[in-house]
Scaffold this motif. Structure first.
Motif, PDB file in Angstrom:
ATOM      1  N   ARG A 309       0.825  -1.212   0.000  1.00  0.00           N
ATOM      2  CA  ARG A 309       0.000   0.000   0.000  1.00  0.00           C
ATOM      3  C   ARG A 309       0.862   1.267   0.000  1.00  0.00           C
ATOM      4  O   ARG A 309       0.415   2.320   0.451  1.00  0.00           O
ATOM      5  CB  ARG A 309      -0.937   0.000   1.214  1.00  0.00           C
ATOM      6  CG  ARG A 309      -2.017  -1.082   1.175  1.00  0.00           C
ATOM      7  CD  ARG A 309      -2.957  -0.889  -0.002  1.00  0.00           C
ATOM      8  NE  ARG A 309      -4.005  -1.891  -0.062  1.00  0.00           N
ATOM      9  CZ  ARG A 309      -3.933  -3.019  -0.755  1.00  0.00           C
ATOM     10  NH1 ARG A 309      -2.838  -3.292  -1.448  1.00  0.00           N
ATOM     11  NH2 ARG A 309      -4.923  -3.866  -0.764  1.00  0.00           N
ATOM     12  N   GLY A 310       2.087   1.168  -0.474  1.00  0.00           N
ATOM     13  CA  GLY A 310       2.979   2.315  -0.522  1.00  0.00           C
ATOM     14  C   GLY A 310       2.968   2.995  -1.867  1.00  0.00           C
ATOM     15  O   GLY A 310       2.099   2.762  -2.711  1.00  0.00           O
ATOM     16  N   GLY A 311       3.959   3.857  -2.072  1.00  0.00           N
ATOM     17  CA  GLY A 311       4.074   4.575  -3.326  1.00  0.00           C
ATOM     18  C   GLY A 311       4.994   3.874  -4.305  1.00  0.00           C
ATOM     19  O   GLY A 311       5.502   2.776  -4.050  1.00  0.00           O
ATOM     20  N   LEU A 312       5.244   4.521  -5.447  1.00  0.00           N
ATOM     21  CA  LEU A 312       6.002   3.905  -6.522  1.00  0.00           C
ATOM     22  C   LEU A 312       6.638   5.004  -7.366  1.00  0.00           C
ATOM     23  O   LEU A 312       6.109   6.108  -7.486  1.00  0.00           O
ATOM     24  CB  LEU A 312       5.060   3.063  -7.394  1.00  0.00           C
ATOM     25  CG  LEU A 312       5.651   2.219  -8.528  1.00  0.00           C
ATOM     26  CD1 LEU A 312       6.526   1.108  -7.972  1.00  0.00           C
ATOM     27  CD2 LEU A 312       4.531   1.634  -9.384  1.00  0.00           C
ATOM     28  N   SER A 313       7.802   4.712  -7.922  1.00  0.00           N
ATOM     29  CA  SER A 313       8.402   5.572  -8.939  1.00  0.00           C
ATOM     30  C   SER A 313       8.831   4.702 -10.100  1.00  0.00           C
ATOM     31  O   SER A 313       9.349   3.588  -9.905  1.00  0.00           O
ATOM     32  CB  SER A 313       9.611   6.335  -8.374  1.00  0.00           C
ATOM     33  OG  SER A 313      10.177   7.177  -9.363  1.00  0.00           O
ATOM     34  N   VAL A 314       8.614   5.194 -11.323  1.00  0.00           N
ATOM     35  CA  VAL A 314       8.890   4.436 -12.546  1.00  0.00           C
ATOM     36  C   VAL A 314       9.625   5.348 -13.515  1.00  0.00           C
ATOM     37  O   VAL A 314       9.375   6.557 -13.564  1.00  0.00           O
ATOM     38  CB  VAL A 314       7.573   3.937 -13.184  1.00  0.00           C
ATOM     39  CG1 VAL A 314       7.829   3.311 -14.539  1.00  0.00           C
ATOM     40  CG2 VAL A 314       6.882   2.933 -12.270  1.00  0.00           C
ATOM     41  N   ALA A 315      10.544   4.789 -14.292  1.00  0.00           N
ATOM     42  CA  ALA A 315      11.232   5.566 -15.334  1.00  0.00           C
ATOM     43  C   ALA A 315      11.598   4.656 -16.490  1.00  0.00           C
ATOM     44  O   ALA A 315      11.791   3.447 -16.321  1.00  0.00           O
ATOM     45  CB  ALA A 315      12.490   6.233 -14.768  1.00  0.00           C
ATOM     46  N   GLN A 316      11.687   5.231 -17.678  1.00  0.00           N
ATOM     47  CA  GLN A 316      12.134   4.519 -18.880  1.00  0.00           C
ATOM     48  C   GLN A 316      13.644   4.684 -19.021  1.00  0.00           C
ATOM     49  O   GLN A 316      14.194   5.768 -18.777  1.00  0.00           O
ATOM     50  CB  GLN A 316      11.461   5.109 -20.112  1.00  0.00           C
ATOM     51  CG  GLN A 316      11.908   4.497 -21.431  1.00  0.00           C
ATOM     52  CD  GLN A 316      11.023   3.344 -21.860  1.00  0.00           C
ATOM     53  OE1 GLN A 316       9.807   3.436 -21.776  1.00  0.00           O
ATOM     54  NE2 GLN A 316      11.623   2.274 -22.332  1.00  0.00           N
ATOM     55  N   ILE A 317      14.338   3.617 -19.408  1.00  0.00           N
ATOM     56  CA  ILE A 317      15.756   3.726 -19.741  1.00  0.00           C
ATOM     57  C   ILE A 317      15.848   4.183 -21.193  1.00  0.00           C
ATOM     58  O   ILE A 317      15.349   3.505 -22.096  1.00  0.00           O
ATOM     59  CB  ILE A 317      16.476   2.386 -19.551  1.00  0.00           C
ATOM     60  CG1 ILE A 317      16.368   1.925 -18.093  1.00  0.00           C
ATOM     61  CG2 ILE A 317      17.941   2.499 -19.962  1.00  0.00           C
ATOM     62  CD1 ILE A 317      16.971   0.568 -17.814  1.00  0.00           C
ATOM     63  N   PRO A 318      16.464   5.339 -21.469  1.00  0.00           N
ATOM     64  CA  PRO A 318      16.488   5.880 -22.840  1.00  0.00           C
ATOM     65  C   PRO A 318      17.121   4.904 -23.832  1.00  0.00           C
ATOM     66  O   PRO A 318      18.151   4.288 -23.562  1.00  0.00           O
ATOM     67  CB  PRO A 318      17.348   7.140 -22.695  1.00  0.00           C
ATOM     68  CG  PRO A 318      17.247   7.518 -21.263  1.00  0.00           C
ATOM     69  CD  PRO A 318      17.144   6.229 -20.515  1.00  0.00           C
ATOM     70  N   GLY A 319      16.453   4.765 -24.987  1.00  0.00           N
ATOM     71  CA  GLY A 319      16.977   3.934 -26.054  1.00  0.00           C
ATOM     72  C   GLY A 319      16.854   2.441 -25.816  1.00  0.00           C
ATOM     73  O   GLY A 319      17.372   1.648 -26.614  1.00  0.00           O
ATOM     74  N   LYS A 321      14.155  -0.920 -24.371  1.00  0.00           N
ATOM     75  CA  LYS A 321      12.805  -1.339 -23.980  1.00  0.00           C
ATOM     76  C   LYS A 321      12.838  -1.885 -22.561  1.00  0.00           C
ATOM     77  O   LYS A 321      12.413  -3.007 -22.290  1.00  0.00           O
ATOM     78  CB  LYS A 321      12.264  -2.371 -24.962  1.00  0.00           C
ATOM     79  CG  LYS A 321      11.972  -1.822 -26.342  1.00  0.00           C
ATOM     80  CD  LYS A 321      11.406  -2.893 -27.269  1.00  0.00           C
ATOM     81  CE  LYS A 321      10.056  -3.386 -26.806  1.00  0.00           C
ATOM     82  NZ  LYS A 321       9.442  -4.326 -27.767  1.00  0.00           N
ATOM     83  N   LYS A 322      13.355  -1.095 -21.660  1.00  0.00           N
ATOM     84  CA  LYS A 322      13.433  -1.477 -20.256  1.00  0.00           C
ATOM     85  C   LYS A 322      12.871  -0.349 -19.402  1.00  0.00           C
ATOM     86  O   LYS A 322      13.046   0.829 -19.702  1.00  0.00           O
ATOM     87  CB  LYS A 322      14.872  -1.778 -19.839  1.00  0.00           C
ATOM     88  CG  LYS A 322      15.461  -3.041 -20.447  1.00  0.00           C
ATOM     89  CD  LYS A 322      16.879  -3.276 -19.969  1.00  0.00           C
ATOM     90  CE  LYS A 322      17.488  -4.529 -20.591  1.00  0.00           C
ATOM     91  NZ  LYS A 322      16.830  -5.753 -20.109  1.00  0.00           N
ATOM     92  N   ILE A 323      12.197  -0.740 -18.341  1.00  0.00           N
ATOM     93  CA  ILE A 323      11.583   0.205 -17.418  1.00  0.00           C
ATOM     94  C   ILE A 323      12.065  -0.128 -16.015  1.00  0.00           C
ATOM     95  O   ILE A 323      12.163  -1.304 -15.647  1.00  0.00           O
ATOM     96  CB  ILE A 323      10.044   0.126 -17.511  1.00  0.00           C
ATOM     97  CG1 ILE A 323       9.591   0.585 -18.896  1.00  0.00           C
ATOM     98  CG2 ILE A 323       9.383   0.967 -16.423  1.00  0.00           C
ATOM     99  CD1 ILE A 323       8.139   0.305 -19.188  1.00  0.00           C
ATOM    100  N   VAL A 324      12.393   0.888 -15.250  1.00  0.00           N
ATOM    101  CA  VAL A 324      12.869   0.675 -13.880  1.00  0.00           C
ATOM    102  C   VAL A 324      11.803   1.156 -12.902  1.00  0.00           C
ATOM    103  O   VAL A 324      11.042   2.078 -13.180  1.00  0.00           O
ATOM    104  CB  VAL A 324      14.203   1.402 -13.620  1.00  0.00           C
ATOM    105  CG1 VAL A 324      15.332   0.704 -14.341  1.00  0.00           C
ATOM    106  CG2 VAL A 324      14.142   2.861 -14.027  1.00  0.00           C
ATOM    107  N   SER A 325      11.768   0.508 -11.732  1.00  0.00           N
ATOM    108  CA  SER A 325      10.809   0.905 -10.702  1.00  0.00           C
ATOM    109  C   SER A 325      11.451   0.767  -9.337  1.00  0.00           C
ATOM    110  O   SER A 325      12.413   0.010  -9.148  1.00  0.00           O
ATOM    111  CB  SER A 325       9.539   0.040 -10.775  1.00  0.00           C
ATOM    112  OG  SER A 325       9.828  -1.303 -10.406  1.00  0.00           O
ATOM    113  N   ILE A 326      10.913   1.511  -8.371  1.00  0.00           N
ATOM    114  CA  ILE A 326      11.340   1.418  -6.982  1.00  0.00           C
ATOM    115  C   ILE A 326      10.156   1.802  -6.112  1.00  0.00           C
ATOM    116  O   ILE A 326       9.299   2.595  -6.525  1.00  0.00           O
ATOM    117  CB  ILE A 326      12.556   2.342  -6.699  1.00  0.00           C
ATOM    118  CG1 ILE A 326      13.173   2.031  -5.328  1.00  0.00           C
ATOM    119  CG2 ILE A 326      12.172   3.808  -6.805  1.00  0.00           C
ATOM    120  CD1 ILE A 326      14.484   2.764  -5.078  1.00  0.00           C
ATOM    121  N   SER A 327      10.060   1.218  -4.924  1.00  0.00           N
ATOM    122  CA  SER A 327       9.025   1.634  -3.982  1.00  0.00           C
ATOM    123  C   SER A 327       9.311   3.058  -3.520  1.00  0.00           C
ATOM    124  O   SER A 327      10.420   3.574  -3.668  1.00  0.00           O
ATOM    125  CB  SER A 327       8.975   0.688  -2.784  1.00  0.00           C
ATOM    126  OG  SER A 327      10.208   0.733  -2.080  1.00  0.00           O
TER     127      SER A 327
END
Length: 463
Positions: A309-319, A321-327
């Motif tokens: 039930r916490g938050g999230l941060s997401v980002a695209q790695i430029p160039g 097809k990978k996406i990173v996430s962290i709580s």
């Protein structure tokens, strides 16, 4: 309720603490996902005791052709920025603000002045003046003093993203305020001059807004969403001739969703046109939605276990097809069924005041002693009395008799029981009263002004 973790942040009202239950935090682990979220690599960005997560960005900081991962520590921790390789190797770290600041730091990256080298742009979480700072790819100051994105007195935290909004080959800095700030979107150029701004929602809205910049077939657009409580509306804006124009608006979740929305740009199908990643800001299921720019739901993923039930941060790695996430430290940590709620935890001897699902204030209290306990109730503020006298006799000569005149800031929450100020002791955090809830004079005045007749009050025992 689970394990409670306390950490200090400042809001616009007071120095406060917030609480995280075991459902609201996860270890500070970065996940590097394939774009379909079926497999991932992962590494720990922080030590095991760090439960605040962080914010993410990705950019080629050293010009070697491989992007780095940039992690800003979440709200509740010192404002350290860490730079990792895609394999999780720590390459650099630095403090974006003074080490004593515990509101965390938000990160973005781009090329602000068009010189072909990377810039890391940071903004503070809650509790500090709204100063944006810019660092080079190695963490060195490019502008030692930064600049203020909003009025110096604002302490609600700032969100920041970077992208070329006018097609001049230089990235602009886009900022939005957190809770208590108006929905004011601002765009700054390389000289830190504001070149465009707008109110994305009604100017009186104070629930905070979050930004993203997406690539479209006709150029970059700014995407804005609400942080909490208000309907989960997402709006797209385009900048033309220094003016931000509304392009489209839609709901990211059901209309009654009150957990807020954070948006990020992702390119799921690697076609050079971004989709929108949308997720809540705490208190709800950890669903990540991939939306088209028009708000069509393309896919849904549970990238955390369903109990989170916490938050999230997401980002695209430029160039890639990978996406990173962290709580991430959740913004929504309290009840959402009423605008304001007061909780009194007898076990902790602590009061929590929530507004729009956010923690507005918390402080130590003194409840009833074991002989005269505070009642355990689900009630409400029944009456507000600025000044009253408290007198009671248990019989002639009884040492428990009391006569306490001119007590200020009284909130009746049960017949003959009050939340009120206390001038006769300063031993808060320990049972001291005959059943009422004793509060320091400054905190009682704050609570008196915060509460309204009808504001729910709940007293309970919980570890």
């Amino acid at each position: 309720m689970g394990f409670l973790l306390f950490f200090g942040i400042q809001n616009t009202n007071a120095q406060t603490l917030t609480q995280l239950t075991s459902e609201q935090w996860r270890p500070g682990e970065v996940s590097v996902w394939e774009s379909d979220f079926t497999s991932r690599d992962r590494f720990s960005a922080y030590e095991k005791t760090h439960h605040y997560g962080g914010s993410l960005a990705s950019y080629d900081l050293d010009g070697d052709g491989e992007p780095e991962l940039i992690v800003g520590a979440g709200e509740g921790s010192a404002p350290v920025v860490k730079v990792f390789s895609l394999r999780g190797e720590l390459k650099n770290s630095f403090f974006a603000y003074e080490k004593s600041f515990m509101g965390g730091v938000r990160v973005s990256a781009g090329d602000i002045n068009g010189d072909g080298t990377a810039d890391i742009v940071v903004s503070p979480g809650p509790g500090r003046e709204p100063m944006i700072r810019v660092f080079d790819g190695r963490g060195g100051f490019t502008t030692p003093n930064g600049f203020l994105a909003y009025n110096q007195t604002f302490r609600g935290g700032i969100h920041v993203v970077v992208g070329d909004m006018n097609g001049d080959g230089k990235d602009e800095i886009v900022t939005t305020p957190g809770a208590e700030g108006g929905p004011h979107v601002r765009v700054f150029d390389a000289t830190f001059k504001a070149i465009a701004d707008t109110f994305a929602f009604d100017a009186g809205m104070r629930d905070g807004i979050t930004p993203a910049i997406i690539r479209t077939s006709s150029g970059n657009e700014i995407v804005i969403s609400v942080e909490s409580w208000s309907e989960p509306v997402v709006k797209r804006f385009v900048m033309r001739d220094g003016v931000l124009h509304l392009v489209h608006a839609f709901l990211a979740f059901d209309k009654d969703w009150k957990h807020g929305v954070t948006v990020e740009a992702v390119d799921i199908n690697d076609d050079g046109i971004d989709e929108i990643a949308a997720h809540g800001n705490g208190g709800g299921v950890p669903e990540l939605r991939i939306l088209s720019p028009n708000g069509d739901v393309l896919s849904k993923y549970m990238i955390h276990d369903p109990t989170y039930r916490g938050g999230l941060s997401v980002a695209q790695i430029p160039g890639m097809k990978k996406i990173v996430s962290i709580s991430r430290t959740p913004l929504v940590v309290g009840p959402l069924n009423n605008e304001k709620v007061i909780h009194v935890n007898i076990t902790q001897q602590r009061l929590y005041a929530f507004e729009h699902g956010r923690l507005a204030n918390t402080f130590l209290i003194s409840s009833g002693i074991y002989r005269y306990p505070t009642p355990i109730v689900d009630s409400e503020v029944m009456e507000k009395i600025p000044i009253m006298d408290y007198r009671w006799s248990y019989g002639p000569g009884n040492p428990d008799n009391y006569n306490l005149p001119n007590v200020r800031w009284n909130l009746r929450f049960w017949p003959h029981f009050y939340l009120h100020s206390t001038y006769w002791h300063n031993n808060f955090g320990h049972r001291m009263s005959h059943g009422c809830v004793n509060i320091s004079i400054p905190n009682a005045e704050w609570l008196f002004n915060f509460a309204e007749v009808g504001t729910p009050v709940k007293t309970f025992y919980a570890n």
